[in-house]
Design a protein around this motif. Structure first.
Motif, PDB file in Angstrom:
ATOM      1  N   ALA A 234       0.790  -1.226   0.000  1.00 22.55           N
ATOM      2  CA  ALA A 234       0.000   0.000   0.000  1.00 22.55           C
ATOM      3  C   ALA A 234       0.824   1.279   0.000  1.00 22.55           C
ATOM      4  O   ALA A 234       0.284   2.354  -0.283  1.00 22.55           O
ATOM      5  N   ARG A 235       2.089   1.194   0.334  1.00 21.73           N
ATOM      6  CA  ARG A 235       2.945   2.384   0.204  1.00 21.73           C
ATOM      7  C   ARG A 235       4.387   1.930   0.269  1.00 21.73           C
ATOM      8  O   ARG A 235       4.873   1.534   1.328  1.00 21.73           O
ATOM      9  N   THR A 236       5.072   1.997  -0.850  1.00 19.38           N
ATOM     10  CA  THR A 236       6.460   1.577  -0.931  1.00 19.38           C
ATOM     11  C   THR A 236       7.339   2.810  -1.038  1.00 19.38           C
ATOM     12  O   THR A 236       7.141   3.640  -1.931  1.00 19.38           O
ATOM     13  N   ASP A 237       8.276   2.937  -0.120  1.00 16.89           N
ATOM     14  CA  ASP A 237       9.224   4.043  -0.220  1.00 16.89           C
ATOM     15  C   ASP A 237      10.078   3.845  -1.475  1.00 16.89           C
ATOM     16  O   ASP A 237      10.513   2.726  -1.767  1.00 16.89           O
ATOM     17  N   PRO A 238      10.314   4.901  -2.246  1.00 23.82           N
ATOM     18  CA  PRO A 238      11.134   4.734  -3.455  1.00 23.82           C
ATOM     19  C   PRO A 238      12.481   4.074  -3.179  1.00 23.82           C
ATOM     20  O   PRO A 238      12.988   3.317  -4.026  1.00 23.82           O
ATOM     21  N   GLY A 239      13.051   4.305  -1.997  1.00 24.11           N
ATOM     22  CA  GLY A 239      14.329   3.692  -1.662  1.00 24.11           C
ATOM     23  C   GLY A 239      14.251   2.191  -1.462  1.00 24.11           C
ATOM     24  O   GLY A 239      15.286   1.511  -1.449  1.00 24.11           O
ATOM     25  N   GLU A 240      13.022   1.653  -1.313  1.00 21.00           N
ATOM     26  CA  GLU A 240      12.852   0.215  -1.139  1.00 21.00           C
ATOM     27  C   GLU A 240      12.712  -0.540  -2.465  1.00 21.00           C
ATOM     28  O   GLU A 240      12.840  -1.760  -2.503  1.00 21.00           O
ATOM     29  N   VAL A 241      12.443   0.178  -3.542  1.00 21.59           N
ATOM     30  CA  VAL A 241      12.224  -0.485  -4.830  1.00 21.59           C
ATOM     31  C   VAL A 241      13.432  -1.321  -5.256  1.00 21.59           C
ATOM     32  O   VAL A 241      13.262  -2.463  -5.723  1.00 21.59           O
ATOM     33  N   PRO A 242      14.684  -0.836  -5.098  1.00 14.69           N
ATOM     34  CA  PRO A 242      15.823  -1.696  -5.460  1.00 14.69           C
ATOM     35  C   PRO A 242      15.881  -2.996  -4.664  1.00 14.69           C
ATOM     36  O   PRO A 242      16.366  -4.016  -5.178  1.00 14.69           O
ATOM     37  N   PRO A 262       4.432   6.854  -3.210  1.00 11.69           N
ATOM     38  CA  PRO A 262       3.693   7.866  -2.444  1.00 11.69           C
ATOM     39  C   PRO A 262       3.246   9.075  -3.259  1.00 11.69           C
ATOM     40  O   PRO A 262       3.948   9.535  -4.158  1.00 11.69           O
ATOM     41  N   MET A 263       2.062   9.563  -2.899  1.00  8.64           N
ATOM     42  CA  MET A 263       1.533  10.836  -3.386  1.00  8.64           C
ATOM     43  C   MET A 263       1.325  11.719  -2.161  1.00  8.64           C
ATOM     44  O   MET A 263       0.348  11.548  -1.425  1.00  8.64           O
ATOM     45  N   ALA A 264       2.260  12.631  -1.906  1.00  7.46           N
ATOM     46  CA  ALA A 264       2.252  13.418  -0.670  1.00  7.46           C
ATOM     47  C   ALA A 264       1.764  14.834  -0.935  1.00  7.46           C
ATOM     48  O   ALA A 264       2.022  15.401  -2.003  1.00  7.46           O
ATOM     49  N   PRO A 265       1.051  15.435   0.043  1.00  3.46           N
ATOM     50  CA  PRO A 265       0.499  16.774  -0.170  1.00  3.46           C
ATOM     51  C   PRO A 265       1.491  17.911   0.053  1.00  3.46           C
ATOM     52  O   PRO A 265       1.187  19.057  -0.295  1.00  3.46           O
ATOM     53  N   LEU A 292       6.451  -8.654 -10.286  1.00  2.00           N
ATOM     54  CA  LEU A 292       6.586  -7.360  -9.627  1.00  2.00           C
ATOM     55  C   LEU A 292       6.167  -6.262 -10.585  1.00  2.00           C
ATOM     56  O   LEU A 292       6.738  -6.128 -11.674  1.00  2.00           O
ATOM     57  N   THR A 293       5.154  -5.486 -10.203  1.00  2.00           N
ATOM     58  CA  THR A 293       4.659  -4.412 -11.052  1.00  2.00           C
ATOM     59  C   THR A 293       4.444  -3.154 -10.224  1.00  2.00           C
ATOM     60  O   THR A 293       4.365  -3.189  -8.991  1.00  2.00           O
ATOM     61  N   GLY A 294       4.332  -2.029 -10.929  1.00  2.00           N
ATOM     62  CA  GLY A 294       4.028  -0.745 -10.304  1.00  2.00           C
ATOM     63  C   GLY A 294       2.791  -0.159 -10.950  1.00  2.00           C
ATOM     64  O   GLY A 294       1.817  -0.858 -11.235  1.00  2.00           O
ATOM     65  N   GLY A 295       2.823   1.164 -11.180  1.00  2.00           N
ATOM     66  CA  GLY A 295       1.712   1.810 -11.866  1.00  2.00           C
ATOM     67  C   GLY A 295       0.616   2.337 -10.973  1.00  2.00           C
ATOM     68  O   GLY A 295      -0.429   2.753 -11.466  1.00  2.00           O
ATOM     69  N   ILE A 296       0.854   2.351  -9.670  1.00  2.00           N
ATOM     70  CA  ILE A 296      -0.173   2.824  -8.739  1.00  2.00           C
ATOM     71  C   ILE A 296       0.459   3.755  -7.708  1.00  2.00           C
ATOM     72  O   ILE A 296       1.641   3.611  -7.361  1.00  2.00           O
ATOM     73  N   LEU A 297      -0.318   4.732  -7.254  1.00  2.00           N
ATOM     74  CA  LEU A 297       0.125   5.748  -6.295  1.00  2.00           C
ATOM     75  C   LEU A 297      -0.750   5.695  -5.055  1.00  2.00           C
ATOM     76  O   LEU A 297      -1.935   5.378  -5.127  1.00  2.00           O
ATOM     77  N   TRP A 344      -1.675   6.714 -14.378  1.00  2.00           N
ATOM     78  CA  TRP A 344      -1.504   6.075 -13.078  1.00  2.00           C
ATOM     79  C   TRP A 344      -2.851   5.715 -12.467  1.00  2.00           C
ATOM     80  O   TRP A 344      -3.842   6.450 -12.604  1.00  2.00           O
ATOM     81  N   GLN A 345      -2.885   4.608 -11.758  1.00  2.00           N
ATOM     82  CA  GLN A 345      -3.991   4.288 -10.862  1.00  2.00           C
ATOM     83  C   GLN A 345      -3.693   4.954  -9.524  1.00  2.00           C
ATOM     84  O   GLN A 345      -2.533   5.012  -9.083  1.00  2.00           O
ATOM     85  N   VAL A 346      -4.717   5.475  -8.861  1.00  2.02           N
ATOM     86  CA  VAL A 346      -4.536   6.167  -7.588  1.00  2.02           C
ATOM     87  C   VAL A 346      -5.368   5.480  -6.517  1.00  2.02           C
ATOM     88  O   VAL A 346      -6.551   5.202  -6.719  1.00  2.02           O
ATOM     89  N   GLN A 347      -4.748   5.209  -5.370  1.00  5.48           N
ATOM     90  CA  GLN A 347      -5.478   4.705  -4.218  1.00  5.48           C
ATOM     91  C   GLN A 347      -5.359   5.733  -3.107  1.00  5.48           C
ATOM     92  O   GLN A 347      -4.272   6.231  -2.813  1.00  5.48           O
ATOM     93  N   LEU A 348      -6.496   6.077  -2.509  1.00  8.13           N
ATOM     94  CA  LEU A 348      -6.543   7.135  -1.507  1.00  8.13           C
ATOM     95  C   LEU A 348      -7.052   6.600  -0.176  1.00  8.13           C
ATOM     96  O   LEU A 348      -8.158   6.057  -0.101  1.00  8.13           O
ATOM     97  N   HIS A 349      -6.221   6.739   0.853  1.00  7.25           N
ATOM     98  CA  HIS A 349      -6.628   6.439   2.227  1.00  7.25           C
ATOM     99  C   HIS A 349      -7.701   7.454   2.615  1.00  7.25           C
ATOM    100  O   HIS A 349      -7.458   8.667   2.610  1.00  7.25           O
ATOM    101  N   ALA A 350      -8.891   6.962   2.928  1.00 12.38           N
ATOM    102  CA  ALA A 350      -9.992   7.833   3.332  1.00 12.38           C
ATOM    103  C   ALA A 350     -10.843   7.079   4.342  1.00 12.38           C
ATOM    104  O   ALA A 350     -11.519   6.112   3.991  1.00 12.38           O
TER     105      ALA A 350
END
Length: 533
Positions: A234-242, A262-265, A292-297, A344-350
């Motif tokens: 549900a939220r991968t830090d960019p530094g964890e992708v490697p 992450p999509m941060a305000p 392993l795939t991405g494409g979501i925020l 991009w697909q977007v998932q929003l914590h609400a």
């Protein structure tokens, strides 16, 4: 993986097929699955399966247990889950003294640890009180200590941790964070909310790449053993992708995995565009990947009800505050529209009803091709009745974690008391969204709650707005696959689908006994990745 390893035959099973009712198996139902080269080659009778099987195929006798698509957790945190395994946990401590005793015991057993870090506590453990630094000082007087709330949105810290982070009466609240203060002198009390926790995180020792890899591998093994064949981080830090890519390259990623960046305000629209450029470059090699795939925020619209940071349409009970959203509505709409435009697909914590409405409004404003994007709202603990139908109308996935409602002693009573009976009446509205034609995907939010799929299923069929057991099983397979744009490959027992399967030790549909069920075998891409001892 060699061809022999991908030949499996499962016999003597109760197969979970579309429309399967929660009753005993009928005589004419198929009982076997034949797997060849990573895909389902046949769904048939035992006799036909034995006729079709390759001489060197592995045969698994399900002994009447349920055979179904592997569990697909639509919302969890894989590396943090692996990190928490074996650490200090407070989830089943019902009172403050119980938590203090557990912290003291852990600190005494780890004299070498520079920080004492734990988590899993719930607000209900304090009764009418609140987290305070003095409570932790009593059991960890000299070393910094931080205990993370089960929801990950509040932090209980001691005086040493506040000193290490440089937090005092003059420290301003960070954006989207609150340093709870003594009303008399303004001193920090030791309770930090939302982004205020980052003030402590930034001075804590950081795990290195090898630590992250160990945590990821530990999590993968645990999830395979629990019957999971796919996960959506549900939220991968960019530094964890490697780290993910390294485990994939070594052939050790025995889960189909999708990672959300992450999509941060805390940035302007121009800065968000630059962030998207970096995200796109980072995950471009993963697009269309098999494992392993991405494409979501992932973005956070609000916080949680327990700390009164969930955004509500009306004030909390007995208060004037409604909880402030992390994004302004116009900013959320602009960020979502930019991501949507780029594919991009977007998932929003609400969690609060206002946050859910803001998320749906942002998706509606983003464009007309919603079905191609399949944006998602995560959690949806409370919703306004007018917004239930919008999930189906906008083709927005309801990604829900029903075990949140039962996650700690006293949580439900505490939660209901904060928002009142009227709003609480439409809590975790799984069945309401499903009846209105919306897609429900199930997840655990591990390590916030245990990843145990049988706990999630039990809560899904026991909640106020419960799904039936067949509906819940479908949401944990087909619904989650749809949320990941993977429903054409997984989530159903059908010829040509990926052979991602789980064999259980009982027929849940006949017995109705969900809690305590066990996994006999987990199969990913036609290869057995877990067998019960």
């Amino acid at each position: 993986m060699d061809a022999v390893a991908q030949r499996v035959v499962i016999v003597n099973g109760r197969l979970f097929l579309p429309g399967t009712p929660a009753v005993a198996r009928a005589e004419d139902e198929p009982t076997a699955v034949v797997v060849e080269d990573g895909t389902i080659a046949a769904v048939t009778s035992d006799a036909e399966a034995r006729r079709l099987r390759h001489p060197r195929a592995e045969v698994i006798d399900a002994a009447g247990g349920l055979v179904l698509p592997g569990f697909d957790d639509a919302h969890l945190h894989v590396i943090p889950g692996g990190q928490w395994s074996g650490m200090l946990t407070l989830g089943d401590a019902a009172t403050l003294p119980e938590m203090q005793a557990r912290v003291a015991e852990y600190a005494a057993a780890h004299p070498e640890a520079p920080w004492i870090i734990g988590g899993g506590w719930h607000h209900a453990a304090w009764g009418d009180g609140r987290p305070a630094k003095e409570q932790l000082d009593l059991v960890v007087p000299s070393r910094p200590a931080m205990m993370i709330c089960m929801d990950g949105h509040s932090y209980w810290v001691n005086s040493a941790a506040l000193r290490a982070a440089g937090i005092d009466r003059d420290t301003p609240d960070p954006a989207n964070g609150v340093i709870v203060r003594d009303p008399d002198g303004g001193e920090p009390t030791g309770w930090l909310k939302e982004k205020a926790g980052q003030l402590v995180y930034r001075v804590m020792p950081e795990p290195d790449r090898q630590d992250l890899k160990i945590a990821l591998l530990r999590a993968v093994r645990a999830l395979n053993a629990a019957g999971f064949t796919a996960v959506q981080d549900a939220r991968t830090d960019p530094g964890e992708v490697p780290v993910w890519r390294e485990v994939l390259a070594e052939g050790l990623l025995t889960l189909r995995s999708r990672i959300a960046l992450p999509m941060a305000p805390e940035q302007s629209l121009a800065e968000w565009r630059a962030t998207l450029d970096a995200h796109e470059e980072l995950v471009a090699p993963l697009r269309g990947g098999d494992r392993l795939t991405g494409g979501i925020l992932k973005g956070f619209v609000d916080g949680v009800i327990e700390s009164r940071t969930a955004a509500m349409l009306a004030p909390y009970e007995g208060e004037e505050g409604r909880g402030a959203p992390a994004f302004e509505p116009e900013q959320l709409t602009a960020f979502t529209a930019e991501a949507h435009r780029r594919g991009w697909q977007v998932q929003l914590h609400a969690i609060g009803d206002r946050a859910v409405r803001m998320a749906l409004d942002a998706f509606e404003a983003a464009g007309r091709d919603h079905r191609r994007r399949r944006h998602r709202v995560e959690h949806i603990e409370v919703i306004h009745p007018d917004d239930v139908r919008r999930f189906a109308e906008l083709d927005v996935v309801a990604s829900m974690q029903p075990s949140h409602a039962f996650s700690a002693p006293g949580r439900a009573h505490h939660w209901h008391g904060l928002i009142g009976a009227d709003r609480a009446a439409l809590n975790w509205p799984m069945s309401a969204i499903h009846r209105a034609g919306g897609v429900v995907a199930l997840g655990s939010d591990w390590p916030v709650v245990d990843h145990d799929p049988f706990l999630t299923l039990h809560c899904a069929i026991s909640a106020d707005h419960a799904l039936t057991l067949p509906q819940a099983l479908a949401a944990y397979g087909q619904g989650s696959a749809y949320a990941a744009h993977a429903e054409r490959r997984r989530g159903r027992l059908a010829v040509g689908m990926d052979a991602d399967l789980v064999v259980l030790d009982r027929d849940l549909l006949e017995t109705g006994e969900v809690l305590g069920a066990g996994v006999v075998a987990t199969i990913v891409d036609g290869t057995v990745v877990h067998r019960a001892a």
